[in-house]
Design a protein around this motif. Structure first.
Motif, PDB file in Angstrom:
ATOM      1  N   ASP A 195      10.285   0.369  -8.860  1.00  0.00           N
ATOM      2  CA  ASP A 195      10.531   0.119 -10.214  1.00  0.00           C
ATOM      3  C   ASP A 195       9.299  -0.631 -10.703  1.00  0.00           C
ATOM      4  N   TYR A 196       8.633  -1.595 -10.037  1.00  0.00           N
ATOM      5  CA  TYR A 196       7.460  -2.332 -10.621  1.00  0.00           C
ATOM      6  C   TYR A 196       6.238  -1.491 -10.181  1.00  0.00           C
ATOM      7  N   GLU A 197       6.235  -0.587  -9.715  1.00  0.00           N
ATOM      8  CA  GLU A 197       5.340   0.426  -9.175  1.00  0.00           C
ATOM      9  C   GLU A 197       4.394  -0.440  -8.322  1.00  0.00           C
ATOM     10  N   MET A 198       4.781  -0.977  -7.131  1.00  0.00           N
ATOM     11  CA  MET A 198       4.391  -1.445  -6.034  1.00  0.00           C
ATOM     12  C   MET A 198       4.514  -0.597  -4.964  1.00  0.00           C
ATOM     13  N   TYR A 199       3.917  -0.622  -4.079  1.00  0.00           N
ATOM     14  CA  TYR A 199       3.992   0.304  -2.813  1.00  0.00           C
ATOM     15  C   TYR A 199       4.859  -0.694  -1.877  1.00  0.00           C
ATOM     16  N   PHE A 200       6.003   0.263  -1.387  1.00  0.00           N
ATOM     17  CA  PHE A 200       6.696  -0.569  -0.372  1.00  0.00           C
ATOM     18  C   PHE A 200       6.391   0.010   1.194  1.00  0.00           C
ATOM     19  N   TYR A 201       6.202  -1.042   1.988  1.00  0.00           N
ATOM     20  CA  TYR A 201       6.240  -0.945   3.289  1.00  0.00           C
ATOM     21  C   TYR A 201       7.250  -1.596   4.154  1.00  0.00           C
ATOM     22  N   GLY A 202       7.928  -0.956   5.014  1.00  0.00           N
ATOM     23  CA  GLY A 202       9.231  -1.635   5.632  1.00  0.00           C
ATOM     24  C   GLY A 202      10.102  -0.608   5.946  1.00  0.00           C
ATOM     25  N   ASP A 260       9.485   9.388  -1.792  1.00  0.00           N
ATOM     26  CA  ASP A 260       8.764   8.693  -3.105  1.00  0.00           C
ATOM     27  C   ASP A 260       7.374   8.334  -2.691  1.00  0.00           C
ATOM     28  N   PRO A 261       6.607   8.631  -3.724  1.00  0.00           N
ATOM     29  CA  PRO A 261       5.085   8.510  -3.600  1.00  0.00           C
ATOM     30  C   PRO A 261       5.083   6.735  -3.452  1.00  0.00           C
ATOM     31  N   TYR A 262       5.868   5.994  -3.890  1.00  0.00           N
ATOM     32  CA  TYR A 262       5.475   4.737  -3.726  1.00  0.00           C
ATOM     33  C   TYR A 262       6.277   4.070  -2.444  1.00  0.00           C
ATOM     34  N   TYR A 263       6.792   4.676  -1.654  1.00  0.00           N
ATOM     35  CA  TYR A 263       7.225   4.527  -0.323  1.00  0.00           C
ATOM     36  C   TYR A 263       6.449   4.833   0.925  1.00  0.00           C
ATOM     37  N   LEU A 264       5.821   4.031   1.699  1.00  0.00           N
ATOM     38  CA  LEU A 264       4.831   4.119   2.445  1.00  0.00           C
ATOM     39  C   LEU A 264       5.432   4.319   4.061  1.00  0.00           C
ATOM     40  N   GLY A 265       6.587   3.945   4.210  1.00  0.00           N
ATOM     41  CA  GLY A 265       7.250   4.076   5.619  1.00  0.00           C
ATOM     42  C   GLY A 265       6.851   2.956   6.399  1.00  0.00           C
ATOM     43  N   CYS A 266       6.856   2.929   7.640  1.00  0.00           N
ATOM     44  CA  CYS A 266       6.683   1.728   8.461  1.00  0.00           C
ATOM     45  C   CYS A 266       6.601   2.000   9.648  1.00  0.00           C
ATOM     46  N   VAL A 267       5.716   1.303  10.541  1.00  0.00           N
ATOM     47  CA  VAL A 267       5.306   1.281  12.040  1.00  0.00           C
ATOM     48  C   VAL A 267       6.261  -0.078  12.420  1.00  0.00           C
ATOM     49  N   ILE A 287      -1.284   0.248   3.205  1.00  0.00           N
ATOM     50  CA  ILE A 287      -1.383  -0.110   1.926  1.00  0.00           C
ATOM     51  C   ILE A 287      -2.662   0.223   1.176  1.00  0.00           C
ATOM     52  N   CYS A 288      -3.666  -0.222   1.709  1.00  0.00           N
ATOM     53  CA  CYS A 288      -5.216  -0.051   1.168  1.00  0.00           C
ATOM     54  C   CYS A 288      -5.097   1.467   0.775  1.00  0.00           C
ATOM     55  N   ASN A 289      -4.786   1.966   2.172  1.00  0.00           N
ATOM     56  CA  ASN A 289      -5.115   3.709   1.766  1.00  0.00           C
ATOM     57  C   ASN A 289      -4.299   4.130   0.405  1.00  0.00           C
ATOM     58  N   ALA A 290      -2.996   3.793   0.258  1.00  0.00           N
ATOM     59  CA  ALA A 290      -2.316   4.224  -0.970  1.00  0.00           C
ATOM     60  C   ALA A 290      -2.845   3.586  -2.343  1.00  0.00           C
ATOM     61  N   VAL A 291      -3.387   2.542  -2.331  1.00  0.00           N
ATOM     62  CA  VAL A 291      -4.045   1.842  -3.478  1.00  0.00           C
ATOM     63  C   VAL A 291      -5.428   2.929  -3.760  1.00  0.00           C
ATOM     64  N   ASP A 292      -6.069   3.429  -2.714  1.00  0.00           N
ATOM     65  CA  ASP A 292      -7.160   4.256  -3.098  1.00  0.00           C
ATOM     66  C   ASP A 292      -6.812   5.707  -3.369  1.00  0.00           C
ATOM     67  N   GLY A 293      -5.555   6.029  -3.575  1.00  0.00           N
ATOM     68  CA  GLY A 293      -5.028   7.468  -3.732  1.00  0.00           C
ATOM     69  C   GLY A 293      -4.941   8.080  -2.470  1.00  0.00           C
ATOM     70  N   ASN A 294      -4.876   7.642  -1.370  1.00  0.00           N
ATOM     71  CA  ASN A 294      -4.802   8.539   0.019  1.00  0.00           C
ATOM     72  C   ASN A 294      -3.661   8.488   0.773  1.00  0.00           C
TER      73      ASN A 294
END
Length: 386
Positions: free
Chosen positions: A132-139, A152-159, A304-311
């Motif tokens: 909701d705050y437009e931060m990428y979530f990793y976890g 969701d484009p703001y959800y990045l999954g997890c290793v 997260i860096c990838n996501a901020v870069d649009g990738n």
């Protein structure tokens, strides 16, 4: 409404930040560690300087800032920050939902682009709040929340650092059974609070031991009640072992010794290989360590860096965030512990150069397959063979 209010608050906080430039940047319940900005052109031909060009702030939720795994993770992040232009905003101990939601708000106000749910009290609610705050979530919290947010484009999954929490707990239970112990203490951490990882660990442990073992449970985390329950548990007649779902060396080894039980009560725990555990294996104060692969947490940075870069989609499958895992390590002797520690404290299981292969700006061919192959190199057999 939340975004409009945030914009106003951010505007106010910028003025405060400018005035306080150079001072310790801390909010109520949080602390910030700044990354190193030095260039690292000598470390790899493919890395010509600090990446990304603009510093990225990442929030990290903690359940205990002083716990040894947490400290080791922060040391590893500091090492990676010599290559990556990132900064981490660490929480203080998050004990309840209110503290967790406050930290999310603090992260958003501070300008975090990403959030690492290293600890998660409220499950899907936390993930939704971060998004909701437009931060990428990793976890990762559980399968249900993963499926809910995977697209969701703001959800990045997890290793995952050490895979399935149920299996870690089961490994502890298997050890109890293999040694023929019938009377044990189990420290269940956040299981009584409904914290997913501890619930799963406890269930795996109980399923493994069946009905033939007497278990005295000590719930929660260190505090007055915990220590009182711990003292009572260690006075149990015929006690053979203590099994801790979190860092037993920090919180159980000394009480066991103080009770005069070092040669009578074995200690098994979930934790992470470090110098203290190496010493413990050498002096026989711990018998089994189900260890997370601490360096797995480093994946949060390039993803997260990838996501901020649009990738972000480069590491996804049809827009679905990845959910992968490195193996956890079962360590039961000083030799293996020493080798693992040497790698962790040296170049690392996953070096900055290896992690950089996940960044599209550095490696245009980066894909989910790149991520999968790198994660596989974290197995205990691969690390012991280095």
């Amino acid at each position: 409404m939340k975004k409009k209010l945030l914009s106003l608050l951010l505007g106010l906080s910028i003025a405060v930040t400018l005035v306080g430039c150079g001072s310790s940047n801390s909010d109520s319940g949080t602390s910030t560690t700044e990354a190193t900005d030095a260039a690292t052109s000598d470390s790899s031909a493919a890395i010509t300087g600090t990446y990304p060009e603009e510093k990225i702030l990442i929030g990290v939720a903690l359940y205990d800032p002083t716990e040894s795994e947490t400290l080791a993770m922060q040391e590893y992040f500091a090492k990676l920050s010599e290559t990556y232009n990132v900064e981490f905003k660490y929480s203080e101990a998050i004990a309840d939902a209110d503290a967790e939601m406050k930290f999310v708000e603090d992260c958003a106000m501070a300008g975090c682009k990403g959030y690492f749910g290293y600890y998660n009290v409220t499950g899907a609610q936390l993930i939704q709040s971060v998004i909701d705050y437009e931060m990428y979530f990793y976890g990762y919290y559980d399968e249900a929340s993963y499926e809910e947010f995977a697209g969701d484009p703001y959800y990045l999954g997890c290793v995952l650092a050490g895979g399935n929490e149920y299996d870690k707990g089961k490994a502890l239970g298997d050890w109890v059974v293999a040694n023929g112990y019938k009377n044990v203490v189990y420290a269940n951490g956040g299981a009584d609070f409904g914290v997913g990882q501890f619930v799963d660990r406890q269930q795996g442990f109980l399923d493994a031991i069946g009905d033939d073992v007497t278990v005295t449970t000590v719930g929660g985390f260190p505090g007055d009640q915990f220590f009182a329950d711990q003292a009572a548990a260690l006075s149990t007649e015929g006690l053979e072992a203590v099994v801790a779902s979190f860092n037993g060396l920090d919180f159980w080894a000394q009480p066991i010794a103080s009770a005069g039980l070092t040669d009578k009560v074995a200690l098994a725990t979930i934790g992470s290989v470090n110098e203290t555990y190496l010493s413990a294996f050498e002096n026989n104060s711990v018998s089994l360590l189900v260890s997370n692969n601490i360096d797995t947490y480093g994946f949060v940075i390039p993803i997260i860096c990838n996501a901020v870069d649009g990738n972000a989609n480069a590491l996804k499958t049809e827009g679905k965030a990845p959910l992968l895992s490195t193996d956890f390590w079962i360590v039961n002797n000083a030799d293996d512990c020493k080798k693992l520690y040497e790698v962790l404290s040296g170049e690392g299981v996953f070096t900055a150069e290896q992690l950089m292969t996940l960044s599209v700006s550095n490696n245009p061919q980066a894909s989910l397959a790149t991520l999968e192959e790198l994660a596989k190199t974290g197995s205990i057999s691969a690390v012991l063979s280095k």
